[in-house]
Write a protein that holds these residues in place. Structure first.
Motif, PDB file in Angstrom:
ATOM      1  N   PHE A   1       4.253  -0.439   2.992  1.00  0.00           N
ATOM      2  CA  PHE A   1       4.677   0.022   1.667  1.00  0.00           C
ATOM      3  C   PHE A   1       6.012  -0.514   1.188  1.00  0.00           C
ATOM      4  O   PHE A   1       6.287  -0.478  -0.003  1.00  0.00           O
TER       5      PHE A   1
ATOM      6  N   VAL B   1       7.443   4.154  -3.540  1.00  0.00           N
ATOM      7  CA  VAL B   1       6.626   5.086  -2.757  1.00  0.00           C
ATOM      8  C   VAL B   1       7.522   6.157  -2.141  1.00  0.00           C
ATOM      9  O   VAL B   1       8.634   5.875  -1.692  1.00  0.00           O
TER      10      VAL B   1
ATOM     11  N   GLY C   1      -2.683   7.465  -4.072  1.00  0.00           N
ATOM     12  CA  GLY C   1      -2.178   6.619  -5.147  1.00  0.00           C
ATOM     13  C   GLY C   1      -2.874   6.942  -6.446  1.00  0.00           C
ATOM     14  O   GLY C   1      -3.758   7.793  -6.506  1.00  0.00           O
TER      15      GLY C   1
END
Length: 179
Positions: free
Chosen positions: A9, A52, A76
């Motif tokens: 991420f 994130v 998501g």
């Protein structure tokens, strides 16, 4: 779990952590009780440069109620995935049910059944073994190694900053390490 966050991420830029000792008295191999001197749980919130926000908790006091001992859930805007060491399930946004919550009635939907299993394309070997073999090939044959000293230093840095966050009860920025 630093390398998991970074590889999937992005770079961790801040951490907020709480540690706990949920089982203050333990029993040794000879069945003698003793006072716990180490935390048995950590709860962390990680902010990443990709935007994130990751939440990870790890505890020896948890009783497993999931399909695998370790699972990662990623949510998501386009859907969600739950990946363990062996299996992965997904639910696309378009297939996400829209149940109506009514606290006066029991849920009638089987939420687990609404997730799709991701089929395996190949059989994967133990990831830790694969990394050790790559490292040994690097040492013996000079092959490139993906995770260098700096990657290890970032993992140690994050662990230390997580402990600092827990001690101070505050969010801690993670400075970028450079070689």
């Amino acid at each position: 779990w630093h390398y998991v966050l970074e590889e999937l991420f992005g770079r961790v830029t801040a951490v907020s952590c709480v540690t706990a000792t949920h089982v203050p008295e333990r029993v040794d191999e000879a069945n003698h009780p003793y006072a716990a001197t180490a935390d048995d749980a950590a709860y962390g919130i990680f902010e990443l440069d990709s935007g994130v926000i990751a939440q990870i908790n790890s505890s020896w006091a948890v009783r497993v109620y999931r399909d695998e001992l370790v699972e990662f859930q990623v949510d998501g805007t386009e859907g969600s995935a739950i990946a363990g060491l062996r299996n992965c399930r997904v639910q696309h946004r378009a297939l996400t049910p829209k149940p109506v919550w009514n606290p006066d009635l029991p849920a009638t939907e089987d939420f687990r059944a609404q997730w799709a299993e991701v089929p395996d394309n190949e059989e994967f070997d133990n990831g830790f073994k694969v990394q050790w073999e790559a490292y040994l090939r690097h040492v013996v044959a000079g092959e490139p190694f993906r995770w260098d000293f700096l990657a290890g230093a970032r993992g140690v840095q994050l662990a230390e900053l997580g402990l600092r966050s827990a001690r101070e009860g505050a969010r801690v920025e993670v400075p970028e390490l450079r070689s």
